[in-house]
Design an enzyme around this catalytic site. Structure first.
Site, PDB file in Angstrom:
ATOM      1  N   LEU A  63      -2.205  -4.811   7.555  1.00  0.00           N
ATOM      2  CA  LEU A  63      -1.763  -3.653   6.728  1.00  0.00           C
ATOM      3  C   LEU A  63      -2.834  -2.607   7.077  1.00  0.00           C
ATOM      4  CD1 LEU A  63      -0.282  -5.408   4.093  1.00  0.00           C
ATOM      5  CD2 LEU A  63       1.043  -4.891   6.280  1.00  0.00           C
ATOM      6  N   ASP A  64      -2.317  -1.230   6.864  1.00  0.00           N
ATOM      7  CA  ASP A  64      -3.380   0.157   6.359  1.00  0.00           C
ATOM      8  C   ASP A  64      -3.583  -0.557   5.424  1.00  0.00           C
ATOM      9  OD1 ASP A  64      -2.077   0.853   8.762  1.00  0.00           O
ATOM     10  OD2 ASP A  64      -1.012   2.384   7.853  1.00  0.00           O
ATOM     11  N   MET A  65      -4.892   0.329   5.428  1.00  0.00           N
ATOM     12  CA  MET A  65      -6.032   0.178   3.981  1.00  0.00           C
ATOM     13  C   MET A  65      -5.499   0.609   2.511  1.00  0.00           C
ATOM     14  SD  MET A  65      -9.987   1.938   3.058  1.00  0.00           S
ATOM     15  CE  MET A  65     -10.149   1.486   1.592  1.00  0.00           C
ATOM     16  N   THR A  88      -1.665   0.159   2.225  1.00  0.00           N
ATOM     17  CA  THR A  88      -0.833  -0.938   2.154  1.00  0.00           C
ATOM     18  C   THR A  88      -1.254  -2.009   1.324  1.00  0.00           C
ATOM     19  OG1 THR A  88      -0.215  -0.467   4.160  1.00  0.00           O
ATOM     20  CG2 THR A  88       1.722  -1.525   3.489  1.00  0.00           C
TER      21      THR A  88
END
Length: 556
Positions: free
Chosen positions: A403-405, A407
């Site tokens: 997951l993106d940082m 998110t």
């Protein structure tokens, strides 16, 4: 002495506290000075008579094209504050004198080597175009095309006739074999001779066709070789001209230390500068400031006009400097200038991680926002390192996806290589069901639907993604609106594919929902967090093969 392009503030700035450090250009909140300067610039840009450039607001003889602009607040030798203004790239119209700073390297100087080289390239282009449109050359190509068609038809006719004659001869042979004709042997020989003659004629016809075809192709080939030779010469000249530009395209820092574009990018992965490097607003502004002994105080960049088809750009919105083109250059230009810290890699305490499910094969956690999934360039702790530290000696816990940082939400990890491989296959074959909950910056009209926009990496501004219908990878997202309230939209995303930043781009892009996710500092506006949460994950257990469904509601 008055410095051209130095603009004194028209607005009142008395009492505004100066920033202690210069703007970190790749992640910032504009200082008040920069915001005031931007408002003054935007006022001028909104005047119909200020620029001829077509930003997409009205019909013009120029193609509609939005632009990135930048302001640099500076202090002159008399300790007076003012600002400089620049735009990225080029404008396709006249601009007001002494308003924008000049380019670092002026390719338009009539006496410069670039203009002379450009003349040579233009002459070569004219020669190539003339050769490609040469009447004799085009006639030869047409003659060959017609000849191949007619000869193929002729061959087909003869082959069909030979096949019919062969069939008749076979019938005659059968009749002769069963007859008592005394001359049957002689007639059979005649049939064989007839067959040989037909085959010989066919070979002769093929040879004649190939000879004529070879003659025509040789004439065409010679012409093509001449064109290819000119194109090769053009390529060499263009490369030589580009290298000369890179060497003479030099940038200063505050100590007046000069470095060429070529030497700056020699230290990067790609070794050579990308197209348009040095033409962005930030390098232009800093170069002019250092040349004229102006001290940089703060800066900001904003988009003005119509958004391009590929990128997410919003009229009047602030944006950071691009990394691909500007990061190496600004790394040199800002040497010795104290910068605001990069908030992305700022030290922070590692939060407590909630375990949603765990057994001997897998572990599922609820990743907090602002935490890396896997280790990055910084020393920040990640979920992967946290999992490794809590693993037993015999385990090799590895995240199956990321997951993106910014998110938050469900992350799945495997405790051994076999489980990892089986789960990875499910992700690759799109057998995993994923759901995300997000809040969009504004209300949208549709209540449900799908977004189908192919994505690829913006190599000049990593890690941002862009829409590309030619070379982008397929990206499909289904959405369902959960609630619209207070000018915001709460939405459920179901990504069919798993491209980098897929949901963020599909939400923000003008051909998607045209509504960025709240807190998206890459494609929208910053907030206290990115309002995107992985809320549901459904997959098959790597050992039991049973369906596992994990749900985790967001905190927003």
């Amino acid at each position: 002495m008055k410095i051209p392009h130095f603009h004194v503030f028209k607005s009142e700035i008395e009492g505004i506290v100066r920033p202690e450090k210069f703007t970190f250009p790749f992640y910032y909140t504009p200082h008040t000075f920069a915001e005031i300067a931007v408002k003054e610039v935007q006022f001028n840009l909104s005047l119909p008579s200020f620029l001829e450039h077509n930003f997409g607001f009205s019909v013009s003889r120029f193609m509609a094209q939005g632009k990135m602009f930048g302001v640099l607040v500076v202090e002159n030798q008399q300790h007076q504050l003012g600002y400089l203004v620049a735009y990225s790239g080029k404008l396709n119209g006249n601009e007001p004198a002494n308003y924008f700073v000049p380019p670092v390297f002026d390719t338009h100087r009539p006496d410069g080597f670039y203009k002379n080289g450009e003349k040579e390239l233009n002459l070569l282009n004219e020669r190539i175009e003339a050769m490609e449109n040469n009447v004799d050359f085009l006639s030869l190509q047409e003659e060959l095309k017609i000849y191949l068609q007619t000869s193929e038809n002729e061959l087909t006719i003869h082959k069909n006739q030979i096949a019919k004659n062969k069939e008749k001869r076979n019938e005659l042979r059968i009749a002769l074999f069963t007859s008592n004709d005394a001359k049957s042997e002689e007639k059979l020989k005649e049939l064989d001779e007839e067959s040989k003659r037909e085959q010989l004629f066919l070979k002769h016809l093929k040879r004649t066709i190939n000879e004529q075809k070879t003659t025509l192709e040789a004439k065409i080939s010679q012409h093509l070789e001449n064109i290819s030779s000119l194109k090769s010469l053009r390529g060499s000249l263009s490369k030589s001209l580009q290298e000369q530009i890179f060497r003479q395209y030099t940038f200063l820092n505050k100590n007046k230390k000069e470095r060429s574009l070529l030497s700056i990018f020699e230290q990067t992965v790609f070794k050579t500068p990308p197209s348009g490097a040095g033409e962005c607003a930030a390098p232009k502004l800093l170069q002019y400031a250092f040349l004229n002994d102006l001290s940089p105080i703060c800066m900001a960049e904003f988009w003005w006009g119509k958004s391009p088809e590929s990128e997410v750009r919003v009229h009047q919105q602030f944006y950071p400097a691009c990394r691909g083109k500007c990061e190496p250059i600004l790394g040199h230009m800002l040497t010795g200038i104290p910068l605001d810290p990069n908030p992305i890699i700022a030290e922070r305490s590692f939060p407590e991680i909630e375990i949603l499910y765990e057994d001997s094969e897998i572990v599922v956690v609820n990743k907090p926002e602002g935490v890396l999934s896997v280790p990055g360039k910084s020393d920040l702790k990640s979920i992967q390192t946290w999992l490794e530290n809590r693993s037993k000696e015999e385990e090799k816990t590895t995240l199956v996806h990321r997951l993106d940082m910014g998110t938050s939400g469900i992350l799945l990890a495997a405790k051994n290589p076999d489980a990892y491989k089986k789960l990875q296959i499910q992700f690759i074959k799109r057998k995993v069901h994923k759901e995300y909950i997000a809040i969009l910056e504004k209300e949208i009209q549709s209540n449900k639907g799908e977004i189908d926009l192919p994505l690829c990496l913006d190599i000049n501004d990593r890690p941002k993604q862009m829409v590309d219908f030619e070379s982008g990878k397929p990206a499909l997202t289904h959405f369902h609106v959960l609630e619209k309230r207070d000018g915001k939209t709460r939405i459920l995303f179901q990504p069919h594919t798993g491209r980098t930043h897929q949901l963020r781009v599909h939400a923000a892009h003008k051909n998607g929902l045209n509504a960025p996710i709240m807190g998206d500092d890459l494609y929208g506006n910053k907030a206290d967090r990115l309002y995107l949460h992985a809320a549901n994950l459904k997959f098959r257990h790597p050992s039991s093969n049973e369906i596992i469904e994990i749900r985790c509601n967001p905190s927003f």
